[in-house]
Design an enzyme around this catalytic site. Structure first.
Site, PDB file in Angstrom:
ATOM      1  N   SER A 183      -6.677 -14.275   1.462  1.00  0.00           N
ATOM      2  CA  SER A 183      -5.596 -14.856   0.666  1.00  0.00           C
ATOM      3  C   SER A 183      -4.846 -15.916   1.463  1.00  0.00           C
ATOM      4  O   SER A 183      -4.217 -15.618   2.482  1.00  0.00           O
ATOM      5  CB  SER A 183      -4.615 -13.761   0.222  1.00  0.00           C
ATOM      6  OG  SER A 183      -3.425 -14.321  -0.293  1.00  0.00           O
TER       7      SER A 183
ATOM      8  N   GLN B  42      -1.050 -15.139   1.410  1.00  0.00           N
ATOM      9  CA  GLN B  42      -0.686 -14.101   2.370  1.00  0.00           C
ATOM     10  C   GLN B  42      -0.723 -14.634   3.799  1.00  0.00           C
ATOM     11  O   GLN B  42       0.135 -14.309   4.619  1.00  0.00           O
ATOM     12  CB  GLN B  42      -1.630 -12.908   2.235  1.00  0.00           C
ATOM     13  CG  GLN B  42      -1.397 -12.055   1.009  1.00  0.00           C
ATOM     14  CD  GLN B  42      -2.236 -10.797   1.022  1.00  0.00           C
ATOM     15  OE1 GLN B  42      -3.339 -10.767   1.589  1.00  0.00           O
ATOM     16  NE2 GLN B  42      -1.743  -9.743   0.399  1.00  0.00           N
TER      17      GLN B  42
ATOM     18  N   SER C 119       0.862  -1.178   0.000  1.00  0.00           N
ATOM     19  CA  SER C 119       0.000   0.000   0.000  1.00  0.00           C
ATOM     20  C   SER C 119       0.900   1.229   0.000  1.00  0.00           C
ATOM     21  O   SER C 119       2.120   1.119   0.070  1.00  0.00           O
ATOM     22  CB  SER C 119      -0.943   0.003   1.214  1.00  0.00           C
ATOM     23  OG  SER C 119      -0.226  -0.146   2.428  1.00  0.00           O
TER      24      SER C 119
ATOM     25  N   CYS D  92      -0.376   3.487 -12.987  1.00  0.00           N
ATOM     26  CA  CYS D  92      -0.847   4.053 -11.719  1.00  0.00           C
ATOM     27  C   CYS D  92      -0.009   5.252 -11.295  1.00  0.00           C
ATOM     28  O   CYS D  92      -0.528   6.185 -10.673  1.00  0.00           O
ATOM     29  CB  CYS D  92      -0.835   2.992 -10.630  1.00  0.00           C
ATOM     30  SG  CYS D  92      -2.155   1.772 -10.786  1.00  0.00           S
TER      31      CYS D  92
ATOM     32  N   TRP E   4       0.332  -9.431   4.252  1.00  0.00           N
ATOM     33  CA  TRP E   4       1.388 -10.320   4.738  1.00  0.00           C
ATOM     34  C   TRP E   4       1.773 -10.010   6.190  1.00  0.00           C
ATOM     35  O   TRP E   4       2.828 -10.419   6.654  1.00  0.00           O
ATOM     36  CB  TRP E   4       2.610 -10.211   3.832  1.00  0.00           C
ATOM     37  CG  TRP E   4       2.389 -10.803   2.467  1.00  0.00           C
ATOM     38  CD1 TRP E   4       2.462 -12.124   2.113  1.00  0.00           C
ATOM     39  CD2 TRP E   4       2.060 -10.092   1.274  1.00  0.00           C
ATOM     40  NE1 TRP E   4       2.196 -12.282   0.779  1.00  0.00           N
ATOM     41  CE2 TRP E   4       1.943 -11.049   0.229  1.00  0.00           C
ATOM     42  CE3 TRP E   4       1.841  -8.750   0.968  1.00  0.00           C
ATOM     43  CZ2 TRP E   4       1.626 -10.699  -1.084  1.00  0.00           C
ATOM     44  CZ3 TRP E   4       1.523  -8.403  -0.328  1.00  0.00           C
ATOM     45  CH2 TRP E   4       1.423  -9.368  -1.337  1.00  0.00           C
TER      46      TRP E   4
END
Length: 455
Positions: free
Chosen positions: A246, A249, A184, A419, A225
């Site tokens: 996940s 993860q 992030s 992005c 994670w």
């Protein structure tokens, strides 16, 4: 004449011209058509070269050039010119119809860079050129898209979407993320931080905003994670429940918790956010959700905040850290937006992902009972984070290809770079919204100033 009228007149003229164009275009005509289309489509202020299949180079208009777009064959441009453009250009890159050398972020925003004024006669000529190029392109195989079953944002389909994106390969993500594997936006308060330093600063920034205290109970929705859970437990002595959909993860996160010796404070589980309250209502002092709200979907946002509100004790705080869609006036007319609305990211990167403007997010948070206490936009920080990710991916390109294959590597290379442009240009934002659940007397455990966050 309005833009719509220009295109209508151009289409009429192009249709008449098309009736006269029956024979296959010659190599000379293809080259001329390509040059004409590129002259109209490329931004007037351009920092990258364009190289045609025959070696012809259109130099950057701003020197020195930082990148080069290379059309690999006479079919390349025709395949890139299908509508919607974002889908055609993206798929052409995944197939290898063209290459990008150098700084890929300078080229990745190509489908939203149109800035050339057009007349009806020019439109007619361009459409004829596009027809020539597309007639030469021939059929092209479509790259592998995400395939999900069921109702969007149901528990079952959300599980599929998360698996598609996050279970790709822990080793692949490890190549370009920071050492904590925080996926992030980082925080660059001085502007000189490394990626590791910026992600540590972001985790500290969140913990300070929440005013974490030893012994508090923290719910981390979408724990990834385990980076934030491990940091909060290790630095602030809080007890953390992290939930994710996940499995990859979860395995990595649990291993990291054990390696940090924090198994007594951190518990990571494979659990949907909608199932937390049923088992642990009102149990948590603080809640974090970092990079998870983008997966919730517009229709489910009220449920998302209601569930978080019920999980939080009175007087508690929630940090909602999420990408937002900008509400700035669009830079391009509606017809250009329509030509580029193919949903490339949803089809190939984040299936079912939805980005909402801030006002919608805060409306749904307040509708659940939350009080908005603070909002910070970190979009420039996300552009810097993405540049770090892009540099790391470029540096480990060979290993990345070996882990996920050429097509997936190209997908991530293009997506991350695109992005960068989105956050630089203001089409995307990154909001940290601090939300409070006042107790029965309206009290919230916050100091009268935010100065402590920046001490």
């Amino acid at each position: 004449m309005t833009t719509g009228a220009v295109w209508a007149a151009g289409l009429t003229a192009a249709a008449l011209a098309a009736q006269q164009v029956r024979r296959p275009p010659t190599p000379t005509e293809l080259r001329a058509a390509a040059l004409d289309v590129l002259d109209a489509a490329l931004p007037q202020r351009r920092t990258f070269d364009v190289q045609l299949w025959d070696g012809t180079v259109l130099p950057a208009t701003v020197q020195p050039a930082s990148a080069r777009l290379v059309l690999n064959s006479e079919h390349s441009l025709g395949r890139m010119l299908g509508f919607p453009l974002d889908l055609s250009v993206g798929e052409a890159y995944l197939r290898g119809d063209f290459e990008i050398e150098g700084d890929i972020s300078e080229v990745a925003g190509l489908t939203t860079a149109f800035d050339t004024p057009l007349t009806p006669a020019r439109v007619a000529r361009l459409l004829r050129d596009v027809q020539r190029l597309r007639s030469q392109a021939g059929p092209a195989p479509r790259p592998v898209q995400a395939r999900l079953d069921g109702t969007p944002h149901s528990r079952e389909r959300d599980q599929q979407a998360i698996t598609y994106h996050y279970d790709l390969s822990n080793d692949f993500y490890r190549l370009w993320l920071d050492r904590r594997m925080v996926y992030s936006c980082g925080y660059f308060p001085a502007g000189t931080e490394t990626l590791d330093q910026a992600q540590t600063a972001k985790l500290e920034h969140i913990c300070r905003k929440l005013r974490l205290k030893p012994g508090e109970r923290l719910l981390d929705i979408g724990c990834g994670w385990g980076g934030l859970a491990i940091y909060a437990a290790g630095q602030y002595g809080v007890e953390v429940l992290g939930v994710t959909l996940s499995e990859a993860q979860l395995r990595e996160g649990r291993a990291r918790v054990e390696a940090a010796g924090l198994g007594h404070l951190v518990r990571l589980e494979l659990r949907d956010y909608r199932d937390v309250v049923a088992q642990e209502p009102g149990r948590f002092d603080k809640i974090t959700s970092v990079g998870m709200a983008e997966h919730v979907g517009r229709a489910n946002m009220p449920t998302y905040f209601h569930e978080a509100y019920k999980a939080l004790r009175p007087g508690g705080l929630m940090m909602n850290h999420a990408i937002g869609a900008s509400v700035q006036p669009p830079k391009f007319p509606k017809w250009v937006q329509a030509l580029t609305a193919g949903g490339f990211v949803q089809k190939y990167v984040f299936p079912d992902g939805e980005l909402l403007p801030l006002w919608e997010t805060l409306r749904d948070a307040e509708g659940a009972g939350f009080e908005v206490r603070d909002v910070e936009n970190l979009r420039e920080h996300y552009a810097r984070t993405l540049l770090c990710w892009s540099d790391n991916l470029e540096a480990h390109g060979e290993k990345a290809r070996a882990l996920v294959g050429e097509e997936r590597f190209r997908l991530w290379r293009l997506y991350i770079a695109a992005c960068v442009n989105g956050f630089r240009g203001g089409q995307l934002d990154l909001y940290q919204s601090l939300l409070a659940k006042p107790d029965e007397e309206g009290r919230v455990e916050l100091p009268p100033s935010r100065a402590d966050v920046y001490r």
